[in-house]
Motif scaffolding. Structure first.
Motif, PDB file in Angstrom:
ATOM      1  N   LEU A 178       9.378  -5.670   5.421  1.00  9.51           N
ATOM      2  CA  LEU A 178       7.938  -5.525   5.626  1.00  9.51           C
ATOM      3  C   LEU A 178       7.358  -6.738   6.337  1.00  9.51           C
ATOM      4  CD1 LEU A 178       6.929  -3.975   2.193  1.00  9.51           C
ATOM      5  CD2 LEU A 178       6.689  -2.859   4.431  1.00  9.51           C
ATOM      6  N   SER A 179       7.944  -7.916   6.090  1.00  7.77           N
ATOM      7  CA  SER A 179       7.428  -9.133   6.716  1.00  7.77           C
ATOM      8  C   SER A 179       7.660  -9.146   8.218  1.00  7.77           C
ATOM      9  CB  SER A 179       8.077 -10.368   6.074  1.00  7.77           C
ATOM     10  OG  SER A 179       7.714 -10.473   4.707  1.00  7.77           O
ATOM     11  N   THR A 180       8.619  -8.342   8.685  1.00 12.01           N
ATOM     12  CA  THR A 180       8.805  -8.235  10.133  1.00 12.01           C
ATOM     13  C   THR A 180       7.760  -7.341  10.762  1.00 12.01           C
ATOM     14  OG1 THR A 180      10.300  -6.306  10.063  1.00 12.01           O
ATOM     15  CG2 THR A 180      11.300  -8.496   9.807  1.00 12.01           C
ATOM     16  N   ARG A 181       7.029  -6.605   9.920  1.00 16.11           N
ATOM     17  CA  ARG A 181       5.971  -5.705  10.384  1.00 16.11           C
ATOM     18  C   ARG A 181       4.717  -5.990   9.561  1.00 16.11           C
ATOM     19  NH1 ARG A 181       8.301  -1.196  12.774  1.00 16.11           N
ATOM     20  NH2 ARG A 181       6.202  -0.902  13.624  1.00 16.11           N
ATOM     21  N   PRO A 182       3.992  -7.062   9.852  1.00 19.76           N
ATOM     22  CA  PRO A 182       2.855  -7.469   9.010  1.00 19.76           C
ATOM     23  C   PRO A 182       1.838  -6.363   8.767  1.00 19.76           C
ATOM     24  CG  PRO A 182       3.388  -9.200  10.582  1.00 19.76           C
ATOM     25  CD  PRO A 182       4.226  -8.009  10.962  1.00 19.76           C
ATOM     26  N   ASP A 183       1.653  -5.481   9.766  1.00 18.23           N
ATOM     27  CA  ASP A 183       0.711  -4.381   9.561  1.00 18.23           C
ATOM     28  C   ASP A 183       1.204  -3.443   8.477  1.00 18.23           C
ATOM     29  OD1 ASP A 183       2.842  -3.740  11.362  1.00 18.23           O
ATOM     30  OD2 ASP A 183       1.776  -1.909  11.945  1.00 18.23           O
ATOM     31  N   GLN A 184       2.520  -3.217   8.433  1.00 14.88           N
ATOM     32  CA  GLN A 184       3.085  -2.337   7.417  1.00 14.88           C
ATOM     33  C   GLN A 184       3.073  -3.005   6.043  1.00 14.88           C
ATOM     34  OE1 GLN A 184       6.861  -0.679   8.680  1.00 14.88           O
ATOM     35  NE2 GLN A 184       5.964   0.220  10.522  1.00 14.88           N
ATOM     36  N   LEU A 185       3.298  -4.326   6.006  1.00 14.43           N
ATOM     37  CA  LEU A 185       3.192  -5.054   4.736  1.00 14.43           C
ATOM     38  C   LEU A 185       1.783  -4.913   4.175  1.00 14.43           C
ATOM     39  CD1 LEU A 185       4.173  -7.040   2.573  1.00 14.43           C
ATOM     40  CD2 LEU A 185       3.601  -8.911   4.151  1.00 14.43           C
ATOM     41  N   GLU A 186       0.789  -5.056   5.024  1.00 11.92           N
ATOM     42  CA  GLU A 186      -0.600  -4.934   4.572  1.00 11.92           C
ATOM     43  C   GLU A 186      -0.888  -3.533   4.041  1.00 11.92           C
ATOM     44  OE1 GLU A 186      -5.145  -5.540   6.340  1.00 11.92           O
ATOM     45  OE2 GLU A 186      -3.395  -6.183   7.505  1.00 11.92           O
ATOM     46  N   ARG A 187      -0.343  -2.515   4.710  1.00 10.75           N
ATOM     47  CA  ARG A 187      -0.560  -1.142   4.247  1.00 10.75           C
ATOM     48  C   ARG A 187       0.044  -0.909   2.871  1.00 10.75           C
ATOM     49  NH1 ARG A 187       2.184   2.192   8.698  1.00 10.75           N
ATOM     50  NH2 ARG A 187       2.015   3.829   7.117  1.00 10.75           N
ATOM     51  N   VAL A 188       1.234  -1.444   2.648  1.00  9.26           N
ATOM     52  CA  VAL A 188       1.904  -1.234   1.359  1.00  9.26           C
ATOM     53  C   VAL A 188       1.183  -1.991   0.248  1.00  9.26           C
ATOM     54  CG1 VAL A 188       4.045  -1.623   0.067  1.00  9.26           C
ATOM     55  CG2 VAL A 188       4.138  -0.763   2.412  1.00  9.26           C
ATOM     56  N   ILE A 189       0.711  -3.204   0.555  1.00 12.93           N
ATOM     57  CA  ILE A 189      -0.043  -3.950  -0.450  1.00 12.93           C
ATOM     58  C   ILE A 189      -1.326  -3.209  -0.809  1.00 12.93           C
ATOM     59  CG2 ILE A 189      -1.382  -6.062  -0.841  1.00 12.93           C
ATOM     60  CD1 ILE A 189       0.762  -7.562   0.762  1.00 12.93           C
ATOM     61  N   ASP A 190      -1.981  -2.624   0.190  1.00 12.42           N
ATOM     62  CA  ASP A 190      -3.227  -1.895  -0.058  1.00 12.42           C
ATOM     63  C   ASP A 190      -2.999  -0.552  -0.733  1.00 12.42           C
ATOM     64  OD1 ASP A 190      -4.648  -3.952   1.101  1.00 12.42           O
ATOM     65  OD2 ASP A 190      -4.861  -2.968   3.055  1.00 12.42           O
ATOM     66  N   ASP A 191      -1.823   0.026  -0.545  1.00 15.91           N
ATOM     67  CA  ASP A 191      -1.538   1.362  -1.081  1.00 15.91           C
ATOM     68  C   ASP A 191      -0.171   1.358  -1.775  1.00 15.91           C
ATOM     69  OD1 ASP A 191      -1.176   3.998  -1.691  1.00 15.91           O
ATOM     70  OD2 ASP A 191      -1.272   4.739   0.379  1.00 15.91           O
ATOM     71  N   PRO A 192      -0.124   1.014  -3.068  1.00 19.57           N
ATOM     72  CA  PRO A 192       1.149   0.926  -3.788  1.00 19.57           C
ATOM     73  C   PRO A 192       1.955   2.220  -3.801  1.00 19.57           C
ATOM     74  CG  PRO A 192      -0.602  -0.129  -5.039  1.00 19.57           C
ATOM     75  CD  PRO A 192      -1.267   0.593  -3.897  1.00 19.57           C
ATOM     76  N   SER A 193       1.324   3.355  -3.499  1.00 19.58           N
ATOM     77  CA  SER A 193       2.086   4.605  -3.473  1.00 19.58           C
ATOM     78  C   SER A 193       3.129   4.592  -2.352  1.00 19.58           C
ATOM     79  CB  SER A 193       1.152   5.801  -3.300  1.00 19.58           C
ATOM     80  OG  SER A 193       0.584   5.830  -1.993  1.00 19.58           O
TER      81      SER A 193
END
Length: 406
Positions: free
Chosen positions: A260-275
């Motif tokens: 996820l750290s290689t894709r910061p936008d995706q890391l942010e999405r997962v943090i915002d949406d635990p599902s």
């Protein structure tokens, strides 16, 4: 008889595989999906199709086996090396407590307090090596407590699996087929001696007073009244679990964060949406499989597969980490992508010898990530540190440095 090996395959070294196996396996997938690799002293299956064909064979052509370094590490009878009735009996010993319905009963109460405990140690610091301070401790403590090893420190559990890993992956052989580095088994032997010294008194206690720990169940379940399983049956499988099952969740968790750290936008999405965490884990174990190339099968008769002659008794290493990068399934497989079209992967194996702890491992990772992202929602990779990976049998980041504003 060994099929003629191209020079470039014969030149592969264990050091190169431990450092970065991907370039070699990419070429194997393209040129030799089933090939004899002299450095390993066995054949290697590198594509998803070949791994599925061999791992899922149910017509008696192949049987489960541990590669020689694994047998030297674990001893017998280990569940990975057993077949037929013996395999069924060993799986009947270890499987009940790892069934999804049973895991759902206890995993939240087991893993969530552990995750919170370790987070409290560093969440006010603004930085951490998440492998050493979180992922591995949560992993080993969760399995250690499940097994009944609450008296053993997390640092000691991590030491045990690292020493067993050194031994298990000491697979290099010389031209005569002997182990190229016999001293490489010393750390594993040291760990096994310590494990026996710690466990023997606990097994004495559980023999007289059973409890709900996994090892107590291994002693008693399915045995005639008044009898317990022989310890020489238990110990090889204890060693298997203290290596494979202990590192799997921690390394899968670290690889999920790293991916996820290689894709910061995706890391942010997962943090915002635990599902999205489960999907993030699935992609991570495809991207960097924790059990990269650690299981094998043995041919039971002479056969030819994909133009390669396999005499009876040939050992084939299943490279699931390579299979999960198969270009027939994935575009740009070396790239972590949360939005990749989900395709079943082989991170936890296939066939009768597939990992018994798949659901448990995934749930521990899910809980660990839920707690991490809730406690530190502004988590970022520390760009002052590189994220280096190591391992051919088991693979994960060595360190994973992160920062956040406190």
């Amino acid at each position: 008889m060994i099929t003629t090996t191209p020079n470039w395959i014969a030149d592969i070294t264990m050091e190169e595989l431990e450092r970065n196996p991907y370039p070699y396996y990419e070429r194997l997938r393209a040129e030799a999906p089933l090939a004899y690799v002299p450095a390993l002293g066995c054949h290697v299956a590198s594509t998803k199709e070949m791994c599925r064909h061999i791992a899922g064979a149910n017509d008696g052509d192949f049987e489960g086996v541990i590669a020689p370094a694994g047998r030297r590490t674990f001893g017998e009878p280990a569940v990975l090396d057993a077949n037929g009735k013996q395999h069924d009996e060993l799986r009947a010993m270890v499987d009940p407590g790892l069934q999804p319905s049973e895991v759902d009963r206890y995993v939240d109460g087991l893993a969530r307090p552990i995750a919170r405990h370790y987070l409290e140690q560093f969440d006010d610091d603004g930085h951490a090596d998440l492998v050493a301070q979180y992922c591995e401790p949560v992993s080993v403590r969760s399995l250690g407590d499940l097994m009944g090893l609450r008296s053993v420190s997390s640092d000691k559990l991590r030491e045990w699996f690292r020493k067993l890993n050194v031994s298990f992956t000491n697979a290099g052989v010389d031209d005569d087929g002997d182990f190229a580095n016999p001293e490489g088994f010393v750390p594993g032997d040291e760990a096994k001696a310590e494990i026996r010294e710690v466990l023997d008194p606990l097994l004495d206690e559980w023999t007289v007073e059973p409890d709900d720990s996994a090892l107590s169940h291994w002693l008693h379940d399915g045995m005639p009244e008044g009898q317990v399983r022989d310890r020489e049956t238990l110990y090889p499988n204890v060693f298997v679990y203290l290596l494979g099952a202990m590192q799997e969740p921690g390394h899968a968790m670290a690889s999920t964060i790293a991916g996820l750290s290689t894709r910061p936008d995706q890391l942010e999405r997962v943090i915002d949406d635990p599902s999205l965490i489960r999907r993030a884990i699935t992609e991570a174990v495809r991207w960097t499989s924790p059990i990269w190339s650690a299981t094998a099968r043995r041919s039971t008769k002479d056969m030819t597969i994909g133009g390669v002659e396999l005499p009876a008794g040939s050992v084939v290493m299943m490279s699931y980490g390579s299979a999960n990068h198969d270009e027939n399934d994935h575009d740009d497989p070396s790239r972590y992508d949360l939005d990749r079209t989900p395709v079943p992967n082989l991170a936890f194996g296939a066939g009768k010898h597939a990992c018994a702890g798949t659901y448990f491992a995934t749930e521990v990772v899910r809980i660990g990530l839920e707690e991490l992202f809730e406690a530190i929602p502004n988590l970022e990779r520390d760009t002052a540190h590189e994220t280096d990976y190591w391992g051919w049998g088991f693979r994960s980041p060595l360190e994973l440095h992160a920062t956040w504003e406190v």
